[in-house]
Design an enzyme around this catalytic site. Structure first.
Site, PDB file in Angstrom:
ATOM      1  N   SER A 172       0.874  -1.111  -0.131  1.00 56.51           N
ATOM      2  CA  SER A 172       0.208  -0.036  -0.013  1.00 56.51           C
ATOM      3  C   SER A 172       0.904   1.252  -0.093  1.00 56.51           C
ATOM      4  O   SER A 172       1.646   1.211   1.049  1.00 56.51           O
ATOM      5  CB  SER A 172      -0.867   0.131   1.263  1.00 56.51           C
ATOM      6  OG  SER A 172      -1.529   1.299   1.317  1.00 56.51           O
TER       7      SER A 172
ATOM      8  N   ASP B 240      -5.043   3.570  -1.799  1.00 54.53           N
ATOM      9  CA  ASP B 240      -6.198   4.018  -0.945  1.00 54.53           C
ATOM     10  C   ASP B 240      -6.695   5.365  -1.171  1.00 54.53           C
ATOM     11  O   ASP B 240      -5.890   6.382  -0.682  1.00 54.53           O
ATOM     12  CB  ASP B 240      -5.408   3.961   0.543  1.00 54.53           C
ATOM     13  CG  ASP B 240      -5.428   2.523   0.970  1.00 54.53           C
ATOM     14  OD1 ASP B 240      -6.094   1.740   0.854  1.00 54.53           O
ATOM     15  OD2 ASP B 240      -4.237   2.244   1.582  1.00 54.53           O
TER      16      ASP B 240
ATOM     17  N   ASP C  23      -6.627  -6.437   4.751  1.00 52.77           N
ATOM     18  CA  ASP C  23      -5.971  -4.992   4.747  1.00 52.77           C
ATOM     19  C   ASP C  23      -6.198  -4.325   6.050  1.00 52.77           C
ATOM     20  O   ASP C  23      -6.856  -4.099   6.740  1.00 52.77           O
ATOM     21  CB  ASP C  23      -6.998  -4.251   3.594  1.00 52.77           C
ATOM     22  CG  ASP C  23      -6.177  -2.660   3.455  1.00 52.77           C
ATOM     23  OD1 ASP C  23      -5.122  -2.438   3.755  1.00 52.77           O
ATOM     24  OD2 ASP C  23      -7.038  -1.724   2.757  1.00 52.77           O
TER      25      ASP C  23
HETATM   26  C1  DX5 Z   1      -6.318   1.652   5.669  1.00 54.27           C
HETATM   27  C2  DX5 Z   1      -5.949   1.471   4.217  1.00 54.27           C
HETATM   28  C3  DX5 Z   1      -4.846   0.236   4.138  1.00 54.27           C
HETATM   29  C4  DX5 Z   1      -3.590   0.913   4.701  1.00 54.27           C
HETATM   30  C5  DX5 Z   1      -2.740  -0.237   5.279  1.00 54.27           C
HETATM   31  O1  DX5 Z   1      -7.510   2.592   5.755  1.00 54.27           O
HETATM   32  O2  DX5 Z   1      -7.100   0.843   3.583  1.00 54.27           O
HETATM   33  O3  DX5 Z   1      -4.767  -0.130   2.982  1.00 54.27           O
HETATM   34  O4  DX5 Z   1      -2.670   1.558   3.859  1.00 54.27           O
HETATM   35  O5  DX5 Z   1      -1.646   0.118   5.839  1.00 54.27           O
HETATM   36  P1  DX5 Z   1      -0.930  -0.675   7.085  1.00 54.27           P
HETATM   37  O6  DX5 Z   1      -0.238  -1.935   6.349  1.00 54.27           O
HETATM   38  O7  DX5 Z   1       0.209   0.322   7.483  1.00 54.27           O
HETATM   39  O8  DX5 Z   1      -1.781  -1.004   8.234  1.00 54.27           O
HETATM   40 ZN    ZN Z   2      -6.571  -0.214   1.798  1.00 56.45          ZN
END
Ligand code: DX5
Ligand code: ZN
Length: 225
Positions: free
Chosen positions: A9, A36, A176
């Protein structure tokens, strides 16, 4: 051994050097680029829209997995597909007419996904599962990267996997939020197919290695099949 996919991401990347982050993903073992999109209404944070997706598409050599955390996503589905989204996921909680939105995504030419918040029961997707290319099980409350993984979501993965088997669909399960080497094996064993990883990749010393390590899980003899 069952194959799984890794989707870094870019929310956790340094946007002043976003080209470097995309180059890194391009030359890594990653399968997708997770993007995102947040509107400050559905979630308490703002990120970017179609224009940025269009820019990313010019340099990305992996499919763009676009996660729309926005209200009324049906207004923008076509625009995101045109901008270069290969997979578009909308939130169950943002769609009173979910079936219609899923058809819109498919009609646009993108693959269709639905994301569910940690409190949303997977059984609510029973009647649309056959139309879905993927389901995103949120393992944090959407809005921010770097949050702690909610372990209660692992049984949800297991339950969804059973539903997919019963209906015999080819839907992939994406997880996710808060995913890293410490929990990825348990998540994959529960039946997940795609690991989204933001902080555990981009906040690590060697993001490319972090991606390879996530890809390598389960490849040793004693691991799950
Ligand atoms: C949260 C997003 C995720 C996020 C994940 O709202 O949908 O995709 O970027 O990031 P990490 O891996 O840091 O939790
Ligand atoms: Zn996400």
């Amino acid at each position: 051994m069952r194959r799984h996919f890794v989707a870094p991401s870019i929310l956790a990347a340094d946007f002043s050097k976003i080209n470097d982050a995309i180059d890194l993903i391009n030359s890594s073992e990653a399968d997708y680029i997770h993007v995102d999109v947040m509107d400050g209404v559905f979630v308490p944070n703002l990120t970017f829209g179609m224009l940025v997706v269009e820019g990313l598409k010019k340099v990305a050599q992996k499919p763009l997995d676009v996660h729309l955390m926005i209200v009324q996503p049906e207004k923008y589905v076509e625009a995101f597909q045109k901008a270069g989204a290969d997979i578009i996921s909308v939130h169950y909680e943002a769609c009173p007419h979910l079936h219609r939105v899923i058809q819109m995504i498919k009609h646009s030419g993108a693959k269709a996904g639905v994301a569910i918040n940690p409190h949303t029961n997977v059984e609510l997707l029973e009647d649309v599962l056959e139309d879905l290319d993927q389901v995103i099980i949120m393992s944090v409350n959407p809005g921010f990267g770097g949050q702690k993984f909610i372990y209660r979501t692992i049984p949800k993965v297991r339950k969804l996997k059973q539903m997919i088997n019963v209906q015999n669909t080819s839907t992939l399960i994406e997880i996710d939020g808060g995913v890293g080497l410490h929990n990825a094996e348990a998540i994959l064993q529960a039946g997940a197919d795609i690991l989204v990883a933001g902080s555990s990749v981009f906040k690590s010393k060697d993001p490319s290695k972090a991606i390879s390590e996530l890809k390598a899980i389960g490849s040793s003899k004693n691991s799950f099949v």
